[in-house]
Scaffold this active site. Structure first.
Site, PDB file in Angstrom:
ATOM      1  N   CYS A  99       0.809  -1.229   0.000  1.00  0.00           N
ATOM      2  CA  CYS A  99       0.000   0.000   0.000  1.00  0.00           C
ATOM      3  C   CYS A  99       0.840   1.275   0.000  1.00  0.00           C
ATOM      4  CB  CYS A  99      -0.939  -0.008   1.198  1.00  0.00           C
ATOM      5  SG  CYS A  99      -1.965  -1.496   1.265  1.00  0.00           S
ATOM      6  N   HIS A 392      -9.544   2.399  -1.701  1.00  0.00           N
ATOM      7  CA  HIS A 392      -8.104   2.136  -1.612  1.00  0.00           C
ATOM      8  C   HIS A 392      -7.621   1.213  -2.728  1.00  0.00           C
ATOM      9  CE1 HIS A 392      -4.192   1.191  -0.168  1.00  0.00           C
ATOM     10  NE2 HIS A 392      -4.508   0.094   0.503  1.00  0.00           N
ATOM     11  N   CYS A 422       0.316   2.814   6.307  1.00  0.00           N
ATOM     12  CA  CYS A 422       0.770   1.469   6.640  1.00  0.00           C
ATOM     13  C   CYS A 422       0.762   0.659   5.352  1.00  0.00           C
ATOM     14  CB  CYS A 422      -0.160   0.833   7.666  1.00  0.00           C
ATOM     15  SG  CYS A 422      -1.867   0.662   7.061  1.00  0.00           S
TER      16      CYS A 422
END
EC number: 2.3.1.16
Length: 436
Positions: A99, A392, A422
């Site tokens: 990510c 996301h 994160c």
């Protein structure tokens, strides 16, 4: 030796973020159903170049990322170069850091500018959860290789007899951490229990995120950083993120069942990010080149940091490790920041990190600091809403955060902002930007 990071080239020029753009973010199998990450990447880079009125032949480097990799186009960056009118000789390579992928692509281009290897580059990332690399079982894959080597019909039949019906079933991409077998949702449940994050607090953060994102869209503040995407066969378009609950009611969140620990859990579909499709990109230049071309940058990179922790327990604590390092390298403290943008993968993960920012015990035991990172001022935190609302697409989130915080700082007359996330694998990323 100074701890300060010098994000400048040999001439002392800062690294300018000239412009940023993204597609709307869409829930899996909705507006971008059947559209690959590569196609979305080409779409956003093309539009970014066009809107910026930048001659594509001037772009010297493109670093682009993807998390859910497609075997048909493993180097997404090179394919974007070939599909967007840049010089065929443009340096292009792909990165993947879960990510934090487009944080990495942005830093790679910035470092190329810092060393003087290039003056103009594009960074970003794209992911599709609707176009996936569906594979075959290990047993079938083994048999297919053997079949290719078999010479007689008898040998081929013998190989096929080794297979059962379940071996012929397609295998979707794993959603679990390779090292531990835990999914991100299970890790979020871990964190909720470790840090005592209540279901009510998680739901409240999700409601806040959706409410602020709705207000942001309705105000028109995202109009210049989100493109309208026309999708084949070009009978429809998407110009707005479709995950946002525009009429979010806090009480309705309590109706959902826990998704990962049915009996004792608190993480639900409503306080988690959904699987999402989308792409984003930013243009980076040396400060001098941006000025020579007549651009007014939306921001400058002041510092950045990447960190890693163990994956077995609470591995989504990346912001709590990367942020103090980025602050130290910028010569700043948390209270010096004007805005904070933290990736909201899950409400539980976000709240756990926020809690540890203010913990002296965590700072002493985990960071070797004699003071906490600092309590987060909610008037500075994710003021436009966060990933819980926007969605996301893994590789696109980093440059979405960077663009969003820069443009909001610009609207407020300048200042400094933090973008942090994160990532799977126990990874963390943080970047501090300054805006004039």
């Amino acid at each position: 030796m100074s701890d300060r990071q010098q994000v400048k080239n040999a001439r002392g020029e800062r690294i300018a973020i000239v412009a940023g753009l993204r597609t709307p973010f869409a829930k899996q199998a909705t507006a971008f159903h059947g559209v690959s990450a590569l196609d979305m990447g080409k779409m956003v880079v093309n539009e970014l170049i066009s809107r910026s009125e930048l001659d594509p032949k001037l772009i010297e480097q493109l670093v682009y990322g993807q998390v859910v990799l497609m075997p048909a186009a493993p180097n997404i960056a090179r394919e974007i170069v070939l599909g967007t009118g840049m010089n065929v000789s443009t340096d292009a390579y792909s990165v993947t850091r879960a990510c934090a992928t487009s944080f990495q692509s942005a830093v790679n281009v910035a470092e190329s500018i810092m060393t003087g290897n290039v003056e103009i580059g594009i960074a970003g990332g794209a992911d599709s959860s609707s176009v996936l690399p569906i594979t075959v079982s290990k047993k079938l894959a083994h048999a297919l290789v053997d079949l290719n080597k078999a010479r007689t019909l008898g040998q081929k039949f013998a190989i096929m007899r080794r297979l059962g019906l379940k071996d012929l079933m397609p295998v979707p991409p794993a959603v679990a951490e390779y090292s531990t077998g835990l999914s991100m949702g299970q890790t979020a449940e871990q964190m909720a229990k470790t840090y005592g994050i209540s279901r009510a607090d998680q739901d409240a953060l999700a409601h806040r995120s959706h409410t602020l994102a709705t207000e942001t869209w309705n105000s028109g503040n995202l109009r210049d950083e989100v493109m309208t995407a026309h999708v084949a066969p070009y009978k429809q378009f998407i110009d707005r993120d479709n995950n946002i609950r525009e009429n979010s009611v806090l009480e309705s969140y309590a109706k959902l069942r826990p998704a990962f620990d049915r009996k004792h859990g608190s993480v639900t579909a409503a306080n988690s990010t959904p699987l999402t499709d989308g792409a984003s990109a930013i243009i980076l230049m040396s400060e001098g080149r941006a000025k020579a071309l007549g651009y007014q940058p939306i921001g400058y990179i002041k510092s950045y940091a990447f960190t890693a922790i163990d994956v077995w327990q609470d591995m989504l604590m990346g912001p709590s490790y990367a942020t103090p390092l980025a602050l130290k390298r910028a010569g700043m403290e948390l209270e010096d920041l004007t805005l904070i943008e933290m990736h909201e993968a899950f409400a539980a993960q976000t709240l756990a990190n926020m809690q540890m920012f203010g913990s002296k015990k965590f700072a002493a035991e985990k960071l070797g600091r004699n003071r906490a990172i600092g309590d987060i001022d909610m008037s500075k935190f994710n003021v436009l809403g966060g990933s819980l609302a926007y969605g996301h697409p893994f590789a696109a989130t980093g440059t979405r955060l960077i663009t969003q915080v820069c443009r909001e700082l610009k609207r407020r007359g300048g200042g400094t902002g933090l973008a942090t996330a994160c990532a799977a694998g126990g990874l963390g990323a943080a970047m501090i930007v300054e805006v004039e």
